[in-house]
Design an enzyme around this catalytic site. Structure first.
Site, PDB file in Angstrom:
ATOM      1  N   TYR A 189       0.878  -4.004 -14.836  1.00  0.00           N
ATOM      2  CA  TYR A 189       0.659  -3.546 -13.465  1.00  0.00           C
ATOM      3  C   TYR A 189      -0.485  -4.317 -12.809  1.00  0.00           C
ATOM      4  O   TYR A 189      -1.588  -4.409 -13.357  1.00  0.00           O
ATOM      5  CB  TYR A 189       0.345  -2.051 -13.429  1.00  0.00           C
ATOM      6  CG  TYR A 189       1.526  -1.142 -13.701  1.00  0.00           C
ATOM      7  CD1 TYR A 189       2.824  -1.639 -13.798  1.00  0.00           C
ATOM      8  CD2 TYR A 189       1.353   0.229 -13.864  1.00  0.00           C
ATOM      9  CE1 TYR A 189       3.901  -0.800 -14.045  1.00  0.00           C
ATOM     10  CE2 TYR A 189       2.425   1.079 -14.107  1.00  0.00           C
ATOM     11  CZ  TYR A 189       3.697   0.556 -14.201  1.00  0.00           C
ATOM     12  OH  TYR A 189       4.759   1.391 -14.446  1.00  0.00           O
TER      13      TYR A 189
ATOM     14  N   HIS B  23      -2.640  11.334   1.178  1.00  0.00           N
ATOM     15  CA  HIS B  23      -1.279  11.468   0.671  1.00  0.00           C
ATOM     16  C   HIS B  23      -1.274  12.263  -0.634  1.00  0.00           C
ATOM     17  O   HIS B  23      -0.382  13.083  -0.870  1.00  0.00           O
ATOM     18  CB  HIS B  23      -0.660  10.092   0.451  1.00  0.00           C
ATOM     19  CG  HIS B  23      -0.437   9.329   1.718  1.00  0.00           C
ATOM     20  ND1 HIS B  23      -0.159   7.974   1.739  1.00  0.00           N
ATOM     21  CD2 HIS B  23      -0.455   9.726   3.017  1.00  0.00           C
ATOM     22  CE1 HIS B  23      -0.019   7.575   2.990  1.00  0.00           C
ATOM     23  NE2 HIS B  23      -0.198   8.621   3.784  1.00  0.00           N
TER      24      HIS B  23
END
EC number: 1.1.1.-
Length: 384
Positions: A74, A305
């Site tokens: 990642y 979020h």
């Protein structure tokens, strides 16, 4: 003896749950995905500076989160490095449950012989865990995932190699991602027959617009005592209310698109308006309430979020809501499930059509998901 009460949770994220029947570690109901933590993939995923990443991690921790998922590839390795730096800076390693992955090569594009930096074999595993522990600044990971099945490694080699790390204390639990159900059951059977640690988690793509895991994977997880960690739960950031303009902030590569994002958004939005919640809350609640031991992996870069997603933990969808969502696209459960049952996911003998013609029977109810918590954060869990 006087027992000291625990510190009250600051949010529903702080009401932790047992991960799986085969993994007794306690984790937050939502897992923070590390794919967006880092700036190396800025061109495809948007900017995420180290300051932004640490703010997100701080918010997750402060609200009760302790479950973080990453991988050796990642953000070109930045995800593991930044997560490790954040844990070391705040001395929080012991409080966190961290999963990482191996199999995909972290050396793609490098001018070296890459043959053994990826795959599920023993050398790839050895190289990957050494680098992951160094990047994460720790001497163990809570969960190590086989990132994807490569059809190149025999089950005995895989399970013995993984269990070497278990015996060394470098890994506590094992997970597998992006693999057929028959591989997982075969591996777990071999592990049990040979006194080895089996897989306790499965990670795969699952949402209201992509329900393929209902065919084999979700029933397998329940039979094997495994947790499910779905990703793509929010449509890879593309579930949006038709009332809100598209800002174009999310740049998702074409392979991640399903093609039903817009149509499912309309269905989810209708349910969301009835409950007066964001569309993402409905998408998240749907997955959480479909099966037990489900811990969605949620990405993103903005604390607001994350906070909105936590609110979904209190949303309880009705049976009518679920039916409406599942009419959003024509999901075919396929053979033999459609032949044996009534067109949906088979949970037990009560769902087998030939048995319903033989009489009236009472069965033990299948295990269900934890109901959304209502009331005070410190209140006992209500009835199922």
């Amino acid at each position: 003896m006087a027992f000291m009460p625990p510190t009250p949770p600051k949010s529903l994220l702080g009401r932790h749950r047992l991960l799986a029947p085969s993994a007794s570690v306690r984790v937050s109901p939502l897992c923070l995905g590390g794919m967006s933590i880092g700036n190396a993939w800025q061109g495809g995923m948007g900017e995420c500076t180290k300051e932004m990443a640490f703010e997100l991690l701080d918010t997750f921790y402060d609200l009760g989160g302790n479950f973080i998922d990453t991988a050796n590839t990642y953000q070109g390795g930045e995800s593991e490095q930044w997560i490790g730096e954040w844990m070391a800076k705040n001395n929080r390693r012991s409080e966190m449950v961290v999963s990482t992955k191996y199999t995909m090569s972290p050396k793609t594009g490098h001018p070296i012989q890459q043959s053994n930096f990826g795959g599920t074999g023993s050398k790839s595993l050895h190289l990957s865990i050494h680098n992951s522990l160094k990047a994460l600044q720790t001497d163990y990971v809570d969960v190590l995932y086989v990132h994807c099945w490569d059809y190149a490694t025999e089950i005995p080699e895989l399970m013995h190699s993984l269990n070497v790390l278990i015996n060394q204390g470098k890994v506590l639990y094992l997970g597998i991602s992006d693999a057929p159900a028959w591989i997982v059951t075969k591996a777990n059977m071999y592990a049990r027959q040979n006194g080895l640690r089996p897989f306790s988690l499965y990670q795969g793509r699952y949402s209201a617009q992509e329900r393929d895991l209902e065919r084999e994977i979700i029933p397998m997880c329940q039979e094997e005592g495994m947790a499910l960690q779905p990703f793509g739960v929010l449509g890879s950031g593309l579930f949006k209310s038709p009332d809100k303009p598209d800002t174009g902030a999310r740049r998702m590569p074409p392979p991640m698109l399903i093609g039903r994002e817009e149509s499912l958004s309309k269905v989810l939005d209708a349910v969301a308006k009835r409950h007066n919640v964001p569309i993402t809350s409905v998408a998240l609640a749907y997955v959480l309430q479909k099966a037990p031991n489900v811990f969605p992996v949620l990405g993103g870069r903005k604390p607001e979020h994350l906070k909105a997603n936590i609110e979904a933990l209190s949303l309880e969808l009705t049976a009518e809501d679920v039916q409406e969502i599942e009419k959003g696209y024509d999901f075919d459960i396929g053979f033999p499930h459609k032949f044996l049952g009534f067109g949906g996911m088979i949970r037990g003998p009560q769902d087998i059509n030939i048995l319903t013609m033989m009489g009236h029977f009472d069965y033990v109810a299948p295990k269900k998901a934890i109901r959304p918590h209502q009331g005070e954060l410190t209140a006992p869990q209500g009835p199922a």
